[in-house]
Design an enzyme around this catalytic site. Structure first.
Site, mmCIF file in Angstrom:
data_model
loop_
_atom_site.group_PDB
_atom_site.id
_atom_site.type_symbol
_atom_site.label_atom_id
_atom_site.label_comp_id
_atom_site.label_asym_id
_atom_site.label_seq_id
_atom_site.Cartn_x
_atom_site.Cartn_y
_atom_site.Cartn_z
ATOM 1 N N ASP A 32 0.860 -1.188 0.000
ATOM 2 C CA ASP A 32 0.000 0.000 0.000
ATOM 3 C C ASP A 32 0.887 1.227 0.000
ATOM 4 O OD1 ASP A 32 -2.123 2.014 0.759
ATOM 5 O OD2 ASP A 32 -3.321 0.208 1.035
ATOM 6 N N ASP A 63 4.146 1.680 -4.230
ATOM 7 C CA ASP A 63 3.193 2.318 -5.132
ATOM 8 C C ASP A 63 3.077 1.399 -6.347
ATOM 9 O OD1 ASP A 63 1.899 3.786 -7.075
ATOM 10 O OD2 ASP A 63 2.911 5.663 -6.575
ATOM 11 N N TYR A 104 -13.508 6.199 -13.355
ATOM 12 C CA TYR A 104 -13.430 5.044 -12.435
ATOM 13 C C TYR A 104 -14.084 3.820 -13.087
ATOM 14 C CZ TYR A 104 -14.301 2.016 -8.403
ATOM 15 O OH TYR A 104 -14.342 0.934 -7.553
ATOM 16 N N LYS A 106 -12.395 0.219 -14.225
ATOM 17 C CA LYS A 106 -12.876 -1.079 -13.726
ATOM 18 C C LYS A 106 -13.343 -1.977 -14.871
ATOM 19 C CE LYS A 106 -11.708 -0.512 -9.609
ATOM 20 N NZ LYS A 106 -10.799 -1.447 -8.930
HETATM 21 N N1 NAD Z 1 -16.009 0.004 -1.699
HETATM 22 C C1 NAD Z 1 -16.778 -0.211 -2.745
HETATM 23 O O1 NAD Z 1 -17.956 0.220 -2.804
HETATM 24 C C2 NAD Z 1 -16.276 -1.026 -3.910
HETATM 25 C C3 NAD Z 1 -17.218 -1.542 -4.821
HETATM 26 C C4 NAD Z 1 -16.776 -2.263 -5.903
HETATM 27 C C5 NAD Z 1 -15.415 -2.503 -6.079
HETATM 28 N N2 NAD Z 1 -14.527 -1.988 -5.191
HETATM 29 C C6 NAD Z 1 -13.096 -2.244 -5.437
HETATM 30 O O2 NAD Z 1 -12.606 -3.061 -4.379
HETATM 31 C C7 NAD Z 1 -11.217 -2.778 -4.151
HETATM 32 C C8 NAD Z 1 -10.977 -2.490 -2.682
HETATM 33 O O3 NAD Z 1 -11.699 -1.298 -2.370
HETATM 34 P P1 NAD Z 1 -11.946 -0.756 -0.902
HETATM 35 O O4 NAD Z 1 -13.328 -0.285 -0.902
HETATM 36 O O5 NAD Z 1 -11.479 -1.742 0.104
HETATM 37 O O6 NAD Z 1 -10.976 0.545 -0.935
HETATM 38 P P2 NAD Z 1 -10.138 1.305 0.189
HETATM 39 O O7 NAD Z 1 -10.057 2.723 -0.243
HETATM 40 O O8 NAD Z 1 -10.652 1.016 1.532
HETATM 41 O O9 NAD Z 1 -8.685 0.630 0.005
HETATM 42 C C9 NAD Z 1 -7.917 0.841 -1.152
HETATM 43 C C10 NAD Z 1 -6.450 0.922 -0.764
HETATM 44 O O10 NAD Z 1 -5.671 1.085 -1.972
HETATM 45 C C11 NAD Z 1 -4.543 1.869 -1.620
HETATM 46 N N3 NAD Z 1 -3.894 2.462 -2.798
HETATM 47 C C12 NAD Z 1 -4.344 3.530 -3.532
HETATM 48 N N4 NAD Z 1 -3.446 3.832 -4.480
HETATM 49 C C13 NAD Z 1 -2.409 2.941 -4.358
HETATM 50 C C14 NAD Z 1 -1.183 2.755 -5.051
HETATM 51 N N5 NAD Z 1 -0.823 3.550 -6.083
HETATM 52 N N6 NAD Z 1 -0.368 1.746 -4.669
HETATM 53 C C15 NAD Z 1 -0.711 0.957 -3.622
HETATM 54 N N7 NAD Z 1 -1.864 1.091 -2.925
HETATM 55 C C16 NAD Z 1 -2.695 2.071 -3.284
HETATM 56 C C17 NAD Z 1 -5.128 2.940 -0.702
HETATM 57 O O11 NAD Z 1 -4.114 3.588 0.036
HETATM 58 C C18 NAD Z 1 -6.096 2.119 0.135
HETATM 59 O O12 NAD Z 1 -5.480 1.684 1.332
HETATM 60 C C19 NAD Z 1 -10.887 -1.592 -5.075
HETATM 61 O O13 NAD Z 1 -10.273 -2.094 -6.240
HETATM 62 C C20 NAD Z 1 -12.244 -0.998 -5.403
HETATM 63 O O14 NAD Z 1 -12.244 -0.317 -6.641
HETATM 64 C C21 NAD Z 1 -14.920 -1.270 -4.103
#
Ligand code: NAD
Length: 260
Positions: free
Chosen positions: A40, A62, A154, A158
């Site tokens: 992360d 990153d 976004y 996806k």
């Molecule tokens: N929460 C929702 O409603 C939802 C719905 C559908 C899909 N998703 C997908 O599920 C996955 C997890 O989402 P979440 O809700 O747990 O998100 P979250 O924001 O809680 O966690 C995402 C993490 O990714 C990290 N991150 C961002 N840029 C980065 C980089 N360049 N390198 C390394 N780490 C990086 C962030 O620091 C964060 O800790 C994501 O791919 C999201 O698109 C989420």
């Protein structure tokens, strides 16, 4: 809790495990005996994820930096052993009406959500394919399958993750590696605040957000059933069918809900 509660001997990489679903999966898998490496950019988030958990190591990486990703994967495999699973959860989600959405922000979304995913794929998957085993989990989103206003870049990132993963799966269909593509509806995690801080589509208020554990459990069920798509959330799978056969119906609903 997931069906496979014994993960001894497993080495799992989770990107974006400093928060949300990645964090939850990381902590679950350690409790079940796996060694988990979390990548992360958020150091504070990484520290919180690791607090009080045995078998969890964190790496400030990153995922848009391919050289850094390759170096960290090589290091983690030399320390923990060959990877048996990869959960691609890292992403960002600022929203905006496409013509009003900052150019650099739009590129950043693609760079992290899709470009970073390409980097992790190329740094981890060849080894699992060569060994003939492993689980490769892509977090796409229902937003990549069902269009809504304000989610433009976004949703595009996806959709790219979903298509790339589908082709990856079929190109490696007899490799022994299991692939799933996760397309949940809205899940209750800190990610939602990023959209709320920009613009929040009314379409996303149509049901209560999912519990993150539900998504992690659905992934396990789909893996164990030998299937590919994870459609967490009531109506998600049906919505994708309606979208395919009657796209006008979805758009009619979107326009009516957003009021333009
Ligand atoms: N929460 C929702 O409603 C939802 C719905 C559908 C899909 N998703 C997908 O599920 C996955 C997890 O989402 P979440 O809700 O747990 O998100 P979250 O924001 O809680 O966690 C995402 C993490 O990714 C990290 N991150 C961002 N840029 C980065 C980089 N360049 N390198 C390394 N780490 C990086 C962030 O620091 C964060 O800790 C994501 O791919 C999201 O698109 C989420």
């Amino acid at each position: 809790m997931s069906a496979s509660s014994d993960r001894k001997g497993q080495v799992i990489l989770i990107t974006g495990g400093g928060s949300g679903m990645g964090r939850l999966a990381a902590r679950n898998f350690c409790q079940q005996g796996a060694l988990v490496a979390v990548f992360d950019v958020n150091e504070e988030g990484l520290a919180e994820t690791a607090q009080g958990v045995e078998g969890l190591s964190t790496w400030k990486v990153d995922i848009t930096d391919f050289a850094a990703v390759q170096a960290a994967v090589a290091e983690l495999e030399s320390k923990l052993g060959p990877l048996t699973g990869v959960y691609n959860a890292a992403a960002i989600m600022p929203f905006g009406k496409i013509l009003e959405h900052n150019n650099a922000v739009q590129h950043k979304v693609m760079d992290i959500n899709f470009g970073g995913f390409i980097n992790i794929t190329q740094a981890t998957l060849p080894g699992m394919v060569a060994r003939g085993r492993g689980d490769f989990i892509s977090f796409a989103s229902s937003a990549g399958l069902l269009p809504i206003m304000y989610a433009g870049v976004y949703a595009a990132s996806k959709a790219a993750v979903a298509m790339y993963t589908e082709i990856l799966y079929h190109e490696n269909i007899n490799s022994g590696v299991r692939f799933v593509c996760v397309c949940p509806a809205v899940v209750k995690t800190p990610l939602l605040q990023q959209a709320k801080d920009t613009v929040w589509p009314k379409m996303l208020d149509q049901g209560a957000p999912l519990d993150p554990q539900e998504v992690i459990d659905d992934i396990e069920t789909v893996l164990n059933n030998g299937k590919f798509w994870v459609y967490s959330g009531k109506g998600t799978e049906t919505g994708t069918r309606i979208r395919r056969f009657f796209p006008g119906l979805i758009w009619k609903q979107v326009h009516k809900t957003e009021g333009f």
